[in-house]
Design a protein around this motif. Sequence first.
Motif, PDB file in Angstrom:
ATOM      1  N   VAL A 382       0.854  -1.220  -0.111  1.00  0.00           N
ATOM      2  CA  VAL A 382      -0.060   0.045  -0.077  1.00  0.00           C
ATOM      3  C   VAL A 382       0.925   1.171   0.110  1.00  0.00           C
ATOM      4  CG1 VAL A 382      -1.493   1.172   1.378  1.00  0.00           C
ATOM      5  CG2 VAL A 382      -1.718  -1.088   1.222  1.00  0.00           C
ATOM      6  N   ARG A 383       0.653   2.211  -0.973  1.00  0.00           N
ATOM      7  CA  ARG A 383       1.381   3.404  -1.010  1.00  0.00           C
ATOM      8  C   ARG A 383       1.519   4.288   0.305  1.00  0.00           C
ATOM      9  NH1 ARG A 383      -1.554   7.873  -1.420  1.00  0.00           N
ATOM     10  NH2 ARG A 383      -4.022   7.347  -1.971  1.00  0.00           N
ATOM     11  N   GLU A 387      -4.964   6.521   3.074  1.00  0.00           N
ATOM     12  CA  GLU A 387      -5.708   6.619   4.434  1.00  0.00           C
ATOM     13  C   GLU A 387      -6.569   5.558   4.229  1.00  0.00           C
ATOM     14  OE1 GLU A 387      -7.319  10.404   4.481  1.00  0.00           O
ATOM     15  OE2 GLU A 387      -5.600  11.662   5.183  1.00  0.00           O
ATOM     16  N   ALA A 388      -6.484   4.492   3.210  1.00  0.00           N
ATOM     17  CA  ALA A 388      -7.583   3.518   3.128  1.00  0.00           C
ATOM     18  C   ALA A 388      -7.554   2.798   4.281  1.00  0.00           C
ATOM     19  CB  ALA A 388      -7.152   2.544   2.139  1.00  0.00           C
ATOM     20  N   GLU A 389      -8.729   2.218   4.903  1.00  0.00           N
ATOM     21  CA  GLU A 389      -8.904   1.552   5.945  1.00  0.00           C
ATOM     22  C   GLU A 389      -9.198  -0.014   5.682  1.00  0.00           C
ATOM     23  OE1 GLU A 389      -8.499   1.499   9.010  1.00  0.00           O
ATOM     24  OE2 GLU A 389      -8.117   3.745   9.412  1.00  0.00           O
ATOM     25  N   VAL A 390      -9.335  -0.874   6.777  1.00  0.00           N
ATOM     26  CA  VAL A 390      -9.377  -2.429   6.526  1.00  0.00           C
ATOM     27  C   VAL A 390     -10.236  -2.753   7.835  1.00  0.00           C
ATOM     28  CG1 VAL A 390      -7.297  -2.822   7.611  1.00  0.00           C
ATOM     29  CG2 VAL A 390      -8.353  -4.473   5.940  1.00  0.00           C
ATOM     30  N   GLY A 407      -9.946  -1.877  12.144  1.00  0.00           N
ATOM     31  CA  GLY A 407      -9.160  -0.880  11.378  1.00  0.00           C
ATOM     32  C   GLY A 407      -7.698  -0.967  11.381  1.00  0.00           C
ATOM     33  N   ARG A 408      -7.044  -0.286  10.840  1.00  0.00           N
ATOM     34  CA  ARG A 408      -5.469  -0.062  10.932  1.00  0.00           C
ATOM     35  C   ARG A 408      -5.095   0.225  12.290  1.00  0.00           C
ATOM     36  NH1 ARG A 408      -3.884   3.279   5.531  1.00  0.00           N
ATOM     37  NH2 ARG A 408      -1.743   2.605   6.411  1.00  0.00           N
TER      38      ARG A 408
END
Length: 714
Positions: A382-383, A387-390, A407-408
């Motif tokens: 992931v770059r 701010e992508a969440e998981v 979440g991260r």
Amino acid sequence: MSSAKPPRKKLVAPQRAQTKQKPATRKAPARKRKPARAPRRGNPVTRFFRAALSFLWRIIWGVAWRGAAMVGLILALATFYFYSTLPPLADMLDDRAQGSVTMMDRHGEVFAWRGETFGGVITASTVSPHLKNAIVATEDRRFYRHFGVSPRGIAGAIRANLSEGRGAFSGAGGSTITQQVAKLLCLGVPYDPETWESEADYESDCRRGTLWRKIKELPYAFALEAKFSKNDILTIYMNRAFLGAGARGFEAAAQRYFSRSANEVGPAEGAMLAGLLVAPSYYAPTRNLERAQQRAAVVVELMHDQGYLDAHEYAEARDHPATLSERAEEQQGIAFADWLMLESPAYLARETTEDVIMRTTFDPRLQAATETAVSEVFANKVRDGSEAEVAVVVMSADGAVRAMVGGREAQVGGFNRAVQAVRQTGSAFKPFLFAAALENGFQPFDIVEDAPLTINTPGSGPWSPRNYDGEFRGFVTMSEALAESLNTPAVRISEAMGRDRVREVANAFGLRSDLAEGPALALGASESNLLDMTAAYAGILNGGSAVRAYGIEELKLLGDSTPLFGVSSGIGERVISETSAQMLTWMMSRVLEDGTGRRARLPERQAAGKTGTTQAARDAWFIGFTADYVAGVWMGNDDNTPLTGVTGGGLPAEIWHETMLRVHENLPIRPLPMTAPERPRQVEEPRAPAPQQPRTAPLDDAIRGILGTLFGGN
């Protein structure tokens, strides 16, 4: 002629008469005359002011000593009043208005606490002397010498506050341990839920450092000193103090941070615990271990300076600061524990007045595997700055949740995306469409057309679904349509069966949110959360029965042997036949072997699943299962903005792959419960081969007629 001189007389002192004298009588001493008053000096104005000041002083003195006597009397009466209202010592050690929840994993080990945990009563006579000395050294070095109040300490605190630009009673308080106990007891005022919005508001008011509250502390502190011994007062303090991370009392804190009793801690651990008193949440070692160790070093120095540690103990504690226990350091299952607090009845969780013990389905090994997989993918694929969440959920086929990532960044009470994020499911919804189709007579090798399609929807106008890549593949089998996640075939099947039937099956599998009414239902336009979606896939794995995710196996009150309730399985009523479920499992296995989920494929272990990407790539899903576990992965942005270069078959599939590799370490390989359908025989022409026409498997005649009429399928 001569003349003769008369003869001189001899000078002789006259002889006193020899008379007999009387003894002298003693005369009364003469009064000492006052010296004559010096003449007044100065002018009349000066004399007037002198007289006025003298008169004023006499008034002030008279008022002062009478006032002091009155204050002393009031103080004595107030002290007597508080003395008479103080409860027995045992009633003052644990007066929490709310209880706590202690959660144990599937192996019986504690992994999480919620609420304010009371670890049990400790006393100043049984607690570790190192902890006892650390408390006195850092909080009140004159504790055993004063009578409850330290004027020197108060004066020093006021001077420090004023020198730093604060109010006299803002900041440092100069309170003794006895005064701090008075605060902890809120000067005898009990918590009333009808008066205070929460216990936190009540305690905040009790800790206010106003002048009036300081004045009221004095008689209360005197009363404590009069009724209890110094060790009793210290015992109250050690059991009532809040020490961060939900720990109330030093026993709970020692168990929370070091997994041992407060009766057993050494100098370094005792210093770290005592260092929490100044700011429990800020210095909590679970929040910042380095900061907690720096604070503990200050306490160790104080203990040495005051003679509580010899040179060897001092060097040992300074050079080897306390560290968290392995259990405390891991802080596993934060999202899982938060989910249980939300799902459980409020009176047994968030608002409990009792101490509750939960035995849960949580598996720390699987949680560690999941967290490691997420961290590795985000670190390497992931770059930076994304701010992508998981969110990730791992469960057994019966719905027992084993691991959860919300979440991260794990944070107690934070936003749990596995449960609280309700998002469109995209093509991850399609297995339930195909489940309905199989249950209604369709077969995996039935032919359906992937071609342009337009449907006129009343009130919405024409709607034309398209595939993700914008291409159409002509005639394909149902299995190929699912593996390649083709949209127009899915819509054709949904419309042929009827949306109500699709909705009925999805609802029965546990997707109970408001499902879309239009034709976009087939493409996952409806919303759900990851937990419910993963449980629905577990229903496919277990043979077609509905599954409800659960995390509590047994719940009871502390000290009780009889559980209040327990759950052994989340399997519910059957939704589709076992044959349909096993055939659908085979179709979903082709997603990993030949379709959009190739990155999730596991070496030497059968797996099945489905990718999902919503419109504009706002959400990306991969949910799948092996014979042992079901796992679901969601990625997206919290503000619902599109992801950049992410689809369900990309990063979510890779996270699923890495998670399942670790989850299945050392587990024997088991085959999936699936049935591969028979392929229809190809009819060979006796003459030279012509361009092969797509063939249809034996569909139900009525369904084939509907398909042909509506969409021109063959």
